[in-house]
Design a protein around this motif. Sequence first.
Motif, short mmCIF file in Angstrom:
data_model
loop_
_atom_site.label_atom_id
_atom_site.label_comp_id
_atom_site.label_asym_id
_atom_site.label_seq_id
_atom_site.Cartn_x
_atom_site.Cartn_y
_atom_site.Cartn_z
N TYR A 48 60.52 18.35 12.96
CA TYR A 48 59.11 18.77 12.20
C TYR A 48 59.40 20.50 12.08
O TYR A 48 58.84 20.73 10.90
CB TYR A 48 58.03 18.89 13.22
N VAL A 49 60.19 21.00 12.62
CA VAL A 49 60.39 22.71 12.22
C VAL A 49 61.37 22.76 11.51
O VAL A 49 62.57 22.27 11.69
CB VAL A 49 60.42 23.23 13.83
N ARG A 50 61.16 23.33 10.35
CA ARG A 50 62.17 23.66 9.23
C ARG A 50 63.06 24.73 9.52
O ARG A 50 64.34 24.88 9.05
CB ARG A 50 61.59 23.45 7.95
N GLY A 51 62.57 25.92 9.97
CA GLY A 51 63.10 27.01 9.92
C GLY A 51 61.86 28.41 9.97
O GLY A 51 60.91 28.15 9.94
N VAL A 98 57.02 30.50 11.00
CA VAL A 98 57.98 29.54 11.11
C VAL A 98 57.21 28.35 10.48
O VAL A 98 56.03 28.17 10.51
CB VAL A 98 57.86 29.04 12.68
N VAL A 99 58.02 27.89 9.53
CA VAL A 99 57.68 26.75 8.76
C VAL A 99 57.82 25.38 9.14
O VAL A 99 58.97 24.91 9.78
CB VAL A 99 58.56 26.84 7.29
N MET A 100 56.89 24.54 9.17
CA MET A 100 56.92 23.19 9.68
C MET A 100 56.58 22.14 9.09
O MET A 100 55.20 22.50 8.08
CB MET A 100 56.32 23.17 11.27
N GLU A 101 56.53 20.94 9.21
CA GLU A 101 55.92 19.80 8.45
C GLU A 101 54.86 19.06 9.31
O GLU A 101 55.15 18.64 10.42
CB GLU A 101 56.92 18.83 7.75
N PRO A 127 67.41 30.39 9.08
CA PRO A 127 66.43 31.35 8.24
C PRO A 127 66.36 30.55 6.92
O PRO A 127 67.34 29.96 6.37
CB PRO A 127 67.41 32.56 8.00
N ILE A 128 65.19 30.45 6.39
CA ILE A 128 64.57 29.88 5.05
C ILE A 128 63.87 30.67 4.33
O ILE A 128 63.29 31.41 4.87
CB ILE A 128 64.07 28.52 5.28
N ASP A 129 63.92 30.38 3.15
CA ASP A 129 62.88 30.97 2.09
C ASP A 129 61.43 30.39 2.36
O ASP A 129 61.43 28.95 2.65
CB ASP A 129 63.22 30.80 0.65
N LEU A 130 60.32 30.93 2.26
CA LEU A 130 58.90 30.54 2.42
C LEU A 130 58.62 29.74 1.09
O LEU A 130 58.88 30.04 -0.06
CB LEU A 130 57.96 31.77 2.44
N PRO A 131 58.43 28.27 1.51
CA PRO A 131 58.31 27.51 0.43
C PRO A 131 57.01 27.75 -0.20
O PRO A 131 55.80 27.89 0.54
CB PRO A 131 57.98 26.00 1.22
N PRO A 132 56.86 27.64 -1.52
CA PRO A 132 55.47 28.19 -2.20
C PRO A 132 54.28 27.34 -2.01
O PRO A 132 53.27 27.71 -2.13
CB PRO A 132 55.83 27.92 -3.59
#
Length: 394
Positions: free
Chosen positions: A344-347, A353-356, A381-386
């Motif tokens: 669930y956690v993308r990065g 912390v970005v998750m679905e 590390p990822i970019d923040l999805p808009p």
Amino acid sequence: MSAMPEATLSPPTVASEDWTDWRWQMRNRIHSVEALREWIEPTEDEIEAIEKTEGVFRWNVTPYYAQLMDREDPNCPIRRQVIPTMNELEEDLVGVEDPLTEVAHSPVKNLIHNYRDRVAFCVTAECAIYCRYCLRKRMVGDADFFMRTGELQEAIDYIAAHDEIRDVLLTGGDPLTFNEAHLEWLLSRLRAIDHVEIIRFGSRMPVKLPYRITDDLCSLLAKHHPVWVNTHFNHPKELTADAAAAIDRLTSAGVPVGNQTVLLRGINDDVETMKALNEGLVRMRVRPYYLYQAQLIGGTAHLRTPIETGMHIMRELRGRTTGFAIPDYVLDTPHGKVPLHRSYVRGRAGDRVVMETYSGQLWAEPNPIPSDENVPLQLPPIDLPPEADTIDIR
């Protein structure tokens, strides 16, 4: 074989029959510096915080729970959960009172209908103690959130009118601050609703006031099965003989007991403490259910941990203890609970912390890593999805 937990003995100045009377404990809760000095040596920081947080968030402690505190050590894991400190008034990255938007999901007062088939019913705003990290600081102890009989009935009527609701969680505050007559009134009305299959209690009474779990209470709960209890142990020091006896009364009455721990900085955020806690719970016949990432409640930054810390603890527990002694590490979001593992956690996108979520919605949890802290596990590390939903950072 592991040693049994120690019993909590009454002080010499208190008769044992009073000490084990939950009503006596409630009447004699500690809520002044003068009363606190009977149990600990409060620091200047604690004394100042008790004064300055008075209009922010109430505090009180049962004598039973106070006796578990270390008299000299301000870093005692019991003491830090309930005694105010000046950290609570420091600038926080958020000032959120309702991070889960519970009010927006409340069709009637104090009834939260976030998931289709279940509701959280905050039947009271009263607690035996006030935990400094409390999710519902906005309501506990506030007279505006206490429920009159007509308001309780309005919520029950809502549940009866929605046949998709099969699971009712009674929470608060703490629903076991109600006496048996009040609980009987409430439970009998819920049990009269055909589509209500399960009634759950969310209560910290086995932890903070185990004498509330009386034979009469257990007999009442057994009348309305299936009834489940989820309680809230955070540290092995809370696993006393009195707590174990309370759990035994519940399980002997056919009430399954689960535990929901909150991950708290400096209290239980290490592998050894979490392993000891969960193995101790299993010995008491309590199933570790959730390990919660602490919520973004304003004034709790000093108690929150990086999500990577919790993920590391969970990884270290796997294979090193009994499988059912390992809870699910989760974050509660406005879009539901998210298991905090790599499915669930993308990065990490900077301080978030970005998750679905279960619905596919992306959530970006503000969760900065302090500059002086080296986390034991790295997220990509990822970019923040808009399209990610989030909370604004100050």
